[in-house]
Design an enzyme around this catalytic site. Structure first.
Site, PDB file in Angstrom:
ATOM      1  N   ASP A   1       0.826  -1.213   0.000  1.00 30.48           N
ATOM      2  CA  ASP A   1       0.000   0.000   0.000  1.00 30.48           C
ATOM      3  C   ASP A   1       0.861   1.264   0.000  1.00 30.48           C
ATOM      4  OD1 ASP A   1      -2.413   1.339  -0.043  1.00 30.48           O
ATOM      5  OD2 ASP A   1      -2.588   1.412   2.135  1.00 30.48           O
TER       6      ASP A   1
ATOM      7  N   GLY B   1      -0.090   5.531  -4.413  1.00 27.85           N
ATOM      8  CA  GLY B   1      -0.716   6.786  -4.818  1.00 27.85           C
ATOM      9  C   GLY B   1      -0.187   7.953  -4.003  1.00 27.85           C
ATOM     10  N   ARG B   2      -0.167   7.787  -2.688  1.00 29.19           N
ATOM     11  CA  ARG B   2       0.312   8.881  -1.821  1.00 29.19           C
ATOM     12  C   ARG B   2       1.780   9.190  -2.085  1.00 29.19           C
ATOM     13  NH1 ARG B   2      -1.219   6.135   3.432  1.00 29.19           N
ATOM     14  NH2 ARG B   2      -1.534   4.419   1.969  1.00 29.19           N
TER      15      ARG B   2
ATOM     16  N   ARG C   1      -0.918   9.484  -9.500  1.00 22.23           N
ATOM     17  CA  ARG C   1      -0.913   8.202  -8.792  1.00 22.23           C
ATOM     18  C   ARG C   1      -0.284   7.099  -9.670  1.00 22.23           C
ATOM     19  NH1 ARG C   1      -4.160   7.496  -4.539  1.00 22.23           N
ATOM     20  NH2 ARG C   1      -4.494   5.339  -5.130  1.00 22.23           N
TER      21      ARG C   1
ATOM     22  N   HIS D   1       2.243   3.689  -9.076  1.00 18.53           N
ATOM     23  CA  HIS D   1       1.992   2.280  -9.424  1.00 18.53           C
ATOM     24  C   HIS D   1       3.146   1.723 -10.260  1.00 18.53           C
ATOM     25  CE1 HIS D   1      -1.847   2.476  -7.587  1.00 18.53           C
ATOM     26  NE2 HIS D   1      -2.426   3.235  -8.499  1.00 18.53           N
TER      27      HIS D   1
ATOM     28  N   SER E   1      -7.559  -5.499  -4.862  1.00 17.57           N
ATOM     29  CA  SER E   1      -8.656  -6.074  -4.081  1.00 17.57           C
ATOM     30  C   SER E   1      -9.972  -5.956  -4.839  1.00 17.57           C
ATOM     31  CB  SER E   1      -8.782  -5.350  -2.739  1.00 17.57           C
ATOM     32  OG  SER E   1      -9.312  -4.048  -2.931  1.00 17.57           O
TER      33      SER E   1
ATOM     34  N   LEU F   1      10.924 -20.193  -4.705  1.00 19.84           N
ATOM     35  CA  LEU F   1       9.823 -19.438  -4.104  1.00 19.84           C
ATOM     36  C   LEU F   1       8.515 -19.623  -4.878  1.00 19.84           C
ATOM     37  CD1 LEU F   1       8.943 -16.971  -2.176  1.00 19.84           C
ATOM     38  CD2 LEU F   1       9.460 -15.535  -4.159  1.00 19.84           C
TER      39      LEU F   1
ATOM     40  N   ARG G   1      -4.617  -1.666   9.005  1.00 23.87           N
ATOM     41  CA  ARG G   1      -5.823  -2.481   8.810  1.00 23.87           C
ATOM     42  C   ARG G   1      -5.537  -3.602   7.817  1.00 23.87           C
ATOM     43  NH1 ARG G   1      -7.474   2.747   6.899  1.00 23.87           N
ATOM     44  NH2 ARG G   1      -7.113   2.933   4.661  1.00 23.87           N
ATOM     45  N   ILE G   2      -6.479  -4.537   7.746  1.00 33.50           N
ATOM     46  CA  ILE G   2      -6.301  -5.759   6.959  1.00 33.50           C
ATOM     47  C   ILE G   2      -6.912  -5.623   5.557  1.00 33.50           C
ATOM     48  CG2 ILE G   2      -6.903  -8.251   6.914  1.00 33.50           C
ATOM     49  CD1 ILE G   2      -4.797  -7.501   9.047  1.00 33.50           C
TER      50      ILE G   2
ATOM     51  N   GLU H   1       1.945 -13.140  12.616  1.00 33.95           N
ATOM     52  CA  GLU H   1       2.555 -11.962  13.240  1.00 33.95           C
ATOM     53  C   GLU H   1       2.326 -10.799  12.281  1.00 33.95           C
ATOM     54  OE1 GLU H   1       3.988 -11.712  16.252  1.00 33.95           O
ATOM     55  OE2 GLU H   1       3.361 -13.794  16.547  1.00 33.95           O
TER      56      GLU H   1
HETATM   57  C1  IPE Z   1      -5.327  -2.684   0.026  1.00 37.21           C
HETATM   58  O1  IPE Z   1      -5.019  -1.362  -0.213  1.00 37.21           O
HETATM   59  C2  IPE Z   1      -5.368  -3.455  -1.249  1.00 37.21           C
HETATM   60  C3  IPE Z   1      -4.082  -3.589  -1.927  1.00 37.21           C
HETATM   61  C4  IPE Z   1      -2.925  -3.217  -1.491  1.00 37.21           C
HETATM   62  C5  IPE Z   1      -4.157  -4.230  -3.200  1.00 37.21           C
HETATM   63  P1  IPE Z   1      -6.165  -0.248  -0.331  1.00 37.21           P
HETATM   64  O2  IPE Z   1      -5.479   1.039  -0.543  1.00 37.21           O
HETATM   65  O3  IPE Z   1      -7.175  -0.642  -1.341  1.00 37.21           O
HETATM   66  O4  IPE Z   1      -6.823  -0.338   1.112  1.00 37.21           O
HETATM   67  P2  IPE Z   1      -7.818   0.657   1.848  1.00 37.21           P
HETATM   68  O5  IPE Z   1      -8.950   0.918   0.924  1.00 37.21           O
HETATM   69  O6  IPE Z   1      -7.062   1.915   2.154  1.00 37.21           O
HETATM   70  O7  IPE Z   1      -8.210  -0.068   3.094  1.00 37.21           O
HETATM   71  C1  IPE Z   2      -1.616   0.253  -3.380  1.00 38.57           C
HETATM   72  O1  IPE Z   2      -1.410   1.621  -3.390  1.00 38.57           O
HETATM   73  C2  IPE Z   2      -1.903  -0.307  -4.753  1.00 38.57           C
HETATM   74  C3  IPE Z   2      -3.282  -0.743  -4.951  1.00 38.57           C
HETATM   75  C4  IPE Z   2      -4.223  -0.766  -4.065  1.00 38.57           C
HETATM   76  C5  IPE Z   2      -3.629  -1.203  -6.273  1.00 38.57           C
HETATM   77  P1  IPE Z   2      -2.621   2.628  -3.384  1.00 38.57           P
HETATM   78  O2  IPE Z   2      -3.025   2.905  -4.783  1.00 38.57           O
HETATM   79  O3  IPE Z   2      -3.707   2.175  -2.489  1.00 38.57           O
HETATM   80  O4  IPE Z   2      -1.921   3.921  -2.773  1.00 38.57           O
HETATM   81  P2  IPE Z   2      -2.487   4.873  -1.639  1.00 38.57           P
HETATM   82  O5  IPE Z   2      -2.863   4.025  -0.473  1.00 38.57           O
HETATM   83  O6  IPE Z   2      -3.659   5.580  -2.225  1.00 38.57           O
HETATM   84  O7  IPE Z   2      -1.358   5.791  -1.338  1.00 38.57           O
HETATM   85 MG    MG Z   3      -4.089   2.403  -0.517  1.00 36.32          MG
END
Ligand code: IPE
Ligand code: IPE
Ligand code: MG
Length: 240
Positions: free
Chosen positions: A13, A16-17, A26, A30, A58, A124, A187-188, A200
């Site tokens: 995760d 984008g940020r 963003r 990626h 997701s 792996l 979070r999960i 863990e």
């Molecule tokens: C979780 O990240 C899914 C992936 C890393 C693929 P998200 O950025 O979608 O999660 P939320 O929406 O902030 O919980």
């Molecule tokens: C994780 O990064 C990649 C995917 C969920 C596809 P994000 O795109 O969620 O980046 P943030 O969390 O917005 O920074």
């Molecule tokens: Mg994200």
């Protein structure tokens, strides 16, 4: 007692940020994130980790703007094709998890090809979670189990935790020992709900494009210092 580390799962995760903080799109995050995938897969191979699952997309991510989804799918298709030679060189076996049939056809095809091509590799096992939802995986398992009951090949009294494990998307992939989330959130997000029952958990503020194998190695070191008690007392575990 030496901890066993068979399976690492990572919520990648923060792409984008990471980009937005530099005043970029963003999509730049990626693209850069793919470099981290390559580097971390190499690191996991070096550490002889048997299984690595990466959460790449997701089910909930389908709710993002169409433009971003299209770009992610294009990146996925091209990354798979480009990475196959490296996977072969590093003896990595590719698998997928999730509702792959909901992905664009070109992605499905390149994934399928890469899975077949790498299927006899013995290093792996890399599992890419795509269009993945932990709850959907459990619902799909319940459906498979119900079918067996319906056709009389399974007695409801015999349904056990093992039955559930055996009806998940990848029954041969063991439960997660170590779960890492980059990007600062704790979070999960609907990842591997069944398989993380006793994982863990490690949360790091590092954004995914900045996360490299050295960061993974640091977390692995920390993992080995944790005492996994599985419900027992510390004394019981230490004398095992
Ligand atoms: C979780 O990240 C899914 C992936 C890393 C693929 P998200 O950025 O979608 O999660 P939320 O929406 O902030 O919980
Ligand atoms: C994780 O990064 C990649 C995917 C969920 C596809 P994000 O795109 O969620 O980046 P943030 O969390 O917005 O920074
Ligand atoms: Mg994200």
């Amino acid at each position: 007692m030496e901890q066993s580390l068979k399976h690492i799962a990572i919520i990648m995760d923060g792409n984008g940020r990471w980009a937005q903080r530099q005043g970029k799109d963003r999509s730049f995050g990626h693209k850069q994130g793919i470099e981290s995938v390559r580097n971390v897969v190499e690191g996991a191979s070096q550490k002889q980790i048997p299984f690595l699952t990466l959460y790449a997309f997701s089910t909930e991510n389908w709710n993002r703007p169409e433009e971003e989804i299209d770009l992610l799918m294009q990146l996925l298709a091209s990354a798979i094709v480009n990475e196959v030679p490296t996977l072969m060189k590093n003896n990595v076996r590719l698998k997928t998890s999730g509702r792959i049939d909901t992905l664009p056809v070109d992605c499905q095809n390149s994934l399928q090809k890469a899975v077949v091509q790498t299927s006899t590799n013995t290093g792996l096992t890399l599992v890419l979670a795509l269009s993945y939802s932990g709850r959907s995986e459990l619902v799909d398992a319940a459906k498979k189990i119900s079918e067996k009951v319906k056709f009389g090949t399974l007695n409801p009294d015999d349904i056990s935790e093992e039955t559930f494990s055996q009806n998940l998307y990848n029954p041969d992939v063991p439960d997660v020992d170590l779960m890492i989330r980059t990007g600062g959130d704790t979070r999960i997000s609907n990842f591997l709900l069944w398989q993380i029952a006793y994982s863990e958990l490690f949360f790091t503020p590092i954004m995914w494009p900045d996360f490299k194998k050295e960061n993974l190695f640091d977390i692995i070191e920390l993992f080995y210092t944790r005492e996994r008690r599985f419900g027992k007392t510390g004394e019981q575990v230490q004398t095992q």
